[in-house]
Design an enzyme around this catalytic site. Structure first.
Site, PDB file in Angstrom:
ATOM      1  N   ASP A 122       0.815  -1.213   0.000  1.00  0.00           N
ATOM      2  CA  ASP A 122       0.000   0.000   0.000  1.00  0.00           C
ATOM      3  C   ASP A 122       0.855   1.273   0.000  1.00  0.00           C
ATOM      4  OD1 ASP A 122      -2.496   1.299  -0.082  1.00  0.00           O
ATOM      5  OD2 ASP A 122      -2.489   1.609   2.086  1.00  0.00           O
ATOM      6  N   ASP A 147       2.787   0.237  -5.079  1.00  0.00           N
ATOM      7  CA  ASP A 147       1.342   0.317  -5.270  1.00  0.00           C
ATOM      8  C   ASP A 147       1.054   1.352  -6.360  1.00  0.00           C
ATOM      9  OD1 ASP A 147      -1.326  -0.171  -5.059  1.00  0.00           O
ATOM     10  OD2 ASP A 147      -1.573   0.578  -3.025  1.00  0.00           O
ATOM     11  N   ASP A 151      -2.730   8.079  -5.865  1.00  0.00           N
ATOM     12  CA  ASP A 151      -4.052   7.528  -5.569  1.00  0.00           C
ATOM     13  C   ASP A 151      -4.894   8.613  -4.904  1.00  0.00           C
ATOM     14  OD1 ASP A 151      -3.253   5.126  -6.597  1.00  0.00           O
ATOM     15  OD2 ASP A 151      -3.791   3.942  -4.835  1.00  0.00           O
ATOM     16  N   ARG A 202      -4.318   2.046 -15.632  1.00  0.00           N
ATOM     17  CA  ARG A 202      -4.800   3.088 -14.720  1.00  0.00           C
ATOM     18  C   ARG A 202      -4.187   4.454 -15.046  1.00  0.00           C
ATOM     19  NH1 ARG A 202      -5.179   0.212  -8.696  1.00  0.00           N
ATOM     20  NH2 ARG A 202      -6.322  -1.644  -9.383  1.00  0.00           N
TER      21      ARG A 202
END
Length: 334
Positions: A122, A147, A151, A202
Site C-alpha cells: 500500500d 502500489d 491515488d 490506470r
C-alpha cells in the site's frame, strides 16, 4: 510554435508564490502556503530540524523550498498538513522508500519533485485520502512504486495533476478505491499535460468520480489506457493515445455500488482525441444511464490545443521534474 504558446502556467515561475491559485481545472483554488513563512529544507535527513518532514508537519501555512539537492529516504509516509507548498524548483530532490500522504488536509501544492522506488504494501508515491481537497500536483516525476503513483480516494476532491511524468509502473493512478465507497461520488479531478510513458494501466482508473483529461500523452500501455468503473464520468479531450502491443484504449469495468441493486460501469466521452498505432476508439454504448458532466459546468476556461504530433513532442520535454531556477520571493512580510 502554437504548442509552446498554449502551454499553461507561462507566468508561474516569475515569482515564487505566483503558483498559488493558478492551477487549471478542479484544483484551481489551491493556494498552498501562500500566506505563510518561507521554510527552507537544509538537509536530506528523514526527520529533525531543517528536514522536509519537519516543515510538512507544522500546523501553520508554509512555503517550503530547498537549499540542497539529493535523495530523501523516507522510512514512513511523509504526512503533509494543510496550507503547504512543497516547491522543488531550483534543486533536484528525489523522495524514495515511501511517499507523501495527504490526509484530511486542504490547500496543498507539490511542485518539481521526483518520486521513485517506494517499497512496501500500500505504498503510493502520493496518497490523497481521506477528505482532502484543493490540491495541485505539478511537474513531478513519478516512477516505480509498489502500489500506485498517485491515488485519490475516500472523498478527496478538487484536485489537479498537471505536467507530470509517469513511468516504470503498473497501477499508475487510482481514483476511487472501492465500490463500497459511495461517498466518492464527490470526487472531481483534472489531469492535463501529463506524459504516461509505458505505464501498464490506470491512466487513470476511476470509480464514481468526475475526471477531465486533456492534452495528455499516453503511450505503450500494457492493459488499457483509461478505465471507467462504477458510475464514473470521464471526459477525455484532445489527448494523444499511442498504442503499443495492446490496442484497447478505453476499458469499462462493471461493479455494484453498495447502495444500488444493479452493477454498472462508468462512461467515457472522447472528444478530439488522437489515436495512433491502432489504438481503439471509445465505445459510447457503455452505461448510457450515467449522466455525463461537462467541464464548463465547473470552470470557465482551460488551456488546450488540438491533439497533434507537435504536442506529443512538447510533452516529452516539458513534463516531470525540470531543471529550472527557484524564483525570487517578492512577498512583503506583514
Amino acid at each position: 510554435m502554437a504548442g509552446i504558446q498554449m502551454l499553461p502556467y507561462g507566468d508561474v515561475d516569475s515569482n515564487l508564490r505566483a503558483m498559488a491559485g493558478c492551477a487549471e481545472g478542479f484544483g484551481r483554488h489551491a493556494i498552498g502556503g501562500l500566506h505563510g513563512s518561507l521554510y527552507i529544507v537544509t538537509n536530506l535527513a528523514d526527520d529533525g530540524p531543517g528536514s522536509l518532514r519537519e516543515g510538512c508537519r507544522r500546523n501553520e501555512p508554509l512555503w517550503i523550498v530547498f537549499e540542497v539537492s539529493g535523495t530523501i529516504h523516507l522510512s514512513s509516509y511523509l504526512s503533509v498538513s494543510s496550507y503547504k507548498t512543497i516547491d522543488g524548483r531550483g534543486h533536484r530532490v528525489k523522495l524514495t522508500g515511501k511517499g507523501l500522504r495527504l490526509k484530511e488536509c486542504e490547500h496543498i501544492i507539490v511542485c518539481n519533485l521526483e518520486f521513485e522506488g517506494g517499497r512496501g504494501h500500500d505504498v503510493d508515491g502520493i496518497q490523497i485520502k481521506p477528505n482532502s481537497r484543493h490540491i495541485w500536483i505539478d511537474r513531478c516525476t513519478l516512477r516505480d512504486y509498489d502500489d500506485g503513483l498517485i491515488d485519490i480516494t475516500r472523498q478527496s476532491t478538487d484536485i489537479t495533476v498537471s505536467r507530470c511524468y509517469f513511468g516504470q509502473h503498473d497501477k499508475t493512478m487510482l481514483i476511487g478505491a472501492d465500490p463500497t465507497h459511495v461517498g466518492d461520488r464527490c470526487i472531481r479531478v483534472t489531469i492535463h499535460h501529463c506524459f504516461f510513458d509505458g505505464t501498464r494501466q490506470r491512466q487513470p482508473r476511476v470509480r464514481f468520480g468526475k475526471v477531465h483529461l486533456y492534452n495528455n500523452y499516453t503511450r505503450n500501455w500494457g492493459v488499457y489506457a483509461v478505465c471507467a468503473s462504477v458510475e464514473s464520468q470521464i471526459y477525455s479531450q484532445c489527448n494523444i493515445y499511442e498504442a503499443g502491443a495492446k490496442k484497447k484504449t478505453f476499458e469499462f469495468y462493471t461493479e455494484k455500488a453498495a447502495d444500488k441493486e444493479e452493477q454498472k460501469s462508468g462512461i467515457i466521452v472522447s472528444e478530439g482525441d488522437m489515436l495512433l498505432n491502432g489504438a481503439q476508439p471509445c465505445l459510447l454504448t457503455q452505461n448510457r444511464e450515467v449522466a455525463m458532466f461537462h467541464p464548463s459546468e465547473y470552470y470557465p476556461t482551460w488551456t488546450m490545443e488540438a491533439a497533434a504530433h507537435s504536442l506529443r513532442e512538447i510533452l516529452q520535454l516539458c513534463t516531470g521534474w525540470q531543471s529550472i531556477s527557484r524564483p525570487v520571493d517578492r512577498m512583503v512580510s506583514n
